[in-house]
Design a protein around this motif. Structure first.
Motif, mmCIF file in Angstrom:
data_model
loop_
_atom_site.group_PDB
_atom_site.id
_atom_site.type_symbol
_atom_site.label_atom_id
_atom_site.label_comp_id
_atom_site.label_asym_id
_atom_site.label_seq_id
_atom_site.Cartn_x
_atom_site.Cartn_y
_atom_site.Cartn_z
ATOM 1 N N LYS A 13 5.913 11.591 1.335
ATOM 2 C CA LYS A 13 4.677 12.767 1.149
ATOM 3 C C LYS A 13 4.917 14.050 2.285
ATOM 4 O O LYS A 13 4.380 14.615 1.802
ATOM 5 N N TYR A 15 -4.162 13.123 4.365
ATOM 6 C CA TYR A 15 -3.567 11.638 4.794
ATOM 7 C C TYR A 15 -4.012 11.401 6.437
ATOM 8 O O TYR A 15 -3.361 11.434 7.028
ATOM 9 N N ASN A 26 1.163 -1.180 0.157
ATOM 10 C CA ASN A 26 -0.478 -0.052 0.063
ATOM 11 C C ASN A 26 0.676 1.389 -0.095
ATOM 12 O O ASN A 26 2.080 1.560 0.985
ATOM 13 N N LYS A 27 1.342 1.878 -0.575
ATOM 14 C CA LYS A 27 1.799 3.641 -1.130
ATOM 15 C C LYS A 27 1.362 4.215 -0.788
ATOM 16 O O LYS A 27 1.616 5.822 -0.306
ATOM 17 N N GLU A 28 -0.600 4.461 -0.178
ATOM 18 C CA GLU A 28 -0.871 5.241 0.519
ATOM 19 C C GLU A 28 -0.115 6.027 1.768
ATOM 20 O O GLU A 28 -0.061 4.777 2.561
ATOM 21 N N SER A 48 1.290 5.555 5.934
ATOM 22 C CA SER A 48 -0.068 5.386 6.999
ATOM 23 C C SER A 48 1.081 5.409 8.117
ATOM 24 O O SER A 48 2.002 5.181 8.067
ATOM 25 N N THR A 69 4.860 7.022 3.899
ATOM 26 C CA THR A 69 4.660 8.611 4.150
ATOM 27 C C THR A 69 5.416 9.773 4.228
ATOM 28 O O THR A 69 4.637 11.028 5.064
#
Length: 294
Positions: free
Chosen positions: A275, A114, A85-87, A89, A272
């Motif tokens: 970003k 985010y 998962n590249k989002e 978190s 994380t």
């Protein structure tokens, strides 16, 4: 050896007692004691000195603490590196000096975008924050740019002007020779700059130094005439406008200072953190072109 044993070991080293570590982890004390004894058996050496006031690390324990911090930091990095998962978190632990005036804007833009990130923030002086980043205790920190440690990479946030402020009753710079210096603890970048001008350039013998924990207390004390302070102009413009303090400008080589964000070079740049740095870059400001925020 289990990662959990190292985590418990670090917590006991930090707290200094079995009971405090047990309370924080919601464990029974006997469980903590057993874990520590197990780790000492594996290391074949005592890791703590036991005394009536609690526990302190032995020389061997101090060595293990250094390795433990690196191991657990690598564990965290490993987990983040293999996530599909590249989002952004997970946890992001950031340090900051108290006077980053545009920090709320950076943080709000990041956490609103985010929402899966659990961001925590601690404040301190530059040198302490640098030490915590180097020891893998913080993921990064906003600091005053001095000499950047070779193990760190830095990202410029903004440049600002520092001014020497006094009570309104002091009209000339020459009158400050007998005044106390009001400042943060050692390791503060502003304090280092003022000391360079005060002691080395002006050759004013050091008088009394009064250390405070917050900028607000420093400013209030300056208004009351307890001494002088060297602070960002943006933070005190309203006080000067109200006639509560007086500005005294110092040469540019002392008064111009950059705030930078630093992280360790050898850590994996997770989505994380990537970003977060991107948010900093997108919110770079030049205080000269910004309206004053009070």
């Amino acid at each position: 050896m289990e990662f959990r044993d190292l985590e418990i070991f670090q917590l006991v080293a930090e707290k200094g007692t079995i009971s405090e570590a047990a309370d924080e982890l919601n464990y029974v004390q006997s469980n903590i004691t057993a874990r520590i004894k197990k780790l000492e058996k594996e290391m074949n050496t005592p890791l703590f000195n036991r005394h009536r006031r609690g526990m302190s690390l032995t020389p061997e324990g101090k060595k293990l603490l250094t390795y433990s911090e690196k191991i657990l930091a690598l564990k965290k990095e490993m987990k983040q590196a293999v996530q599909t998962n590249k989002e952004p978190s997970g946890k992001l632990e950031i340090g900051t000096i108290e006077t980053v005036i545009f920090l709320p804007r950076i943080l709000s833009n990041y956490v609103n975008k985010y929402k899966e990130v659990d961001l925590s923030l601690i404040t301190g002086v530059t040198q302490n924050l640098v030490d915590q980043v180097l020891d893998y205790k913080l993921d990064g920190a906003f600091i005053s740019e001095l000499d950047i440690h070779p193990d760190l990479v830095s990202y410029e946030v903004f440049e600002e002007e520092l001014v020497l402020i006094t009570s309104k009753h002091i009209t000339k710079l020459e009158e400050i020779r007998e005044e106390s210096i009001l400042c943060f603890s050692k390791g503060c970048g502003y304090r280092a700059r003022l000391a360079e001008w005060w002691y080395k350039d002006q050759q004013i013998p050091p008088k009394k130094i009064m250390e405070f924990g917050t900028l607000e207390t420093i400013l209030r004390s300056t208004v009351m005439g307890l001494g002088v302070a060297f602070v960002p102009k943006s933070e005190v413009a309203q006080l000067e406008k109200q006639g509560l303090v007086r500005f005294h400008n110092l040469p540019e080589k002392y008064s111009k200072i950059k705030t930078v964000f630093v992280r360790r070079k050898d850590t994996y740049l997770t989505p994380t953190m990537e970003k977060f740095i991107e948010t900093i870059e997108n919110n770079k400001v030049d205080l000269k072109d910004q309206p004053m925020i009070i």
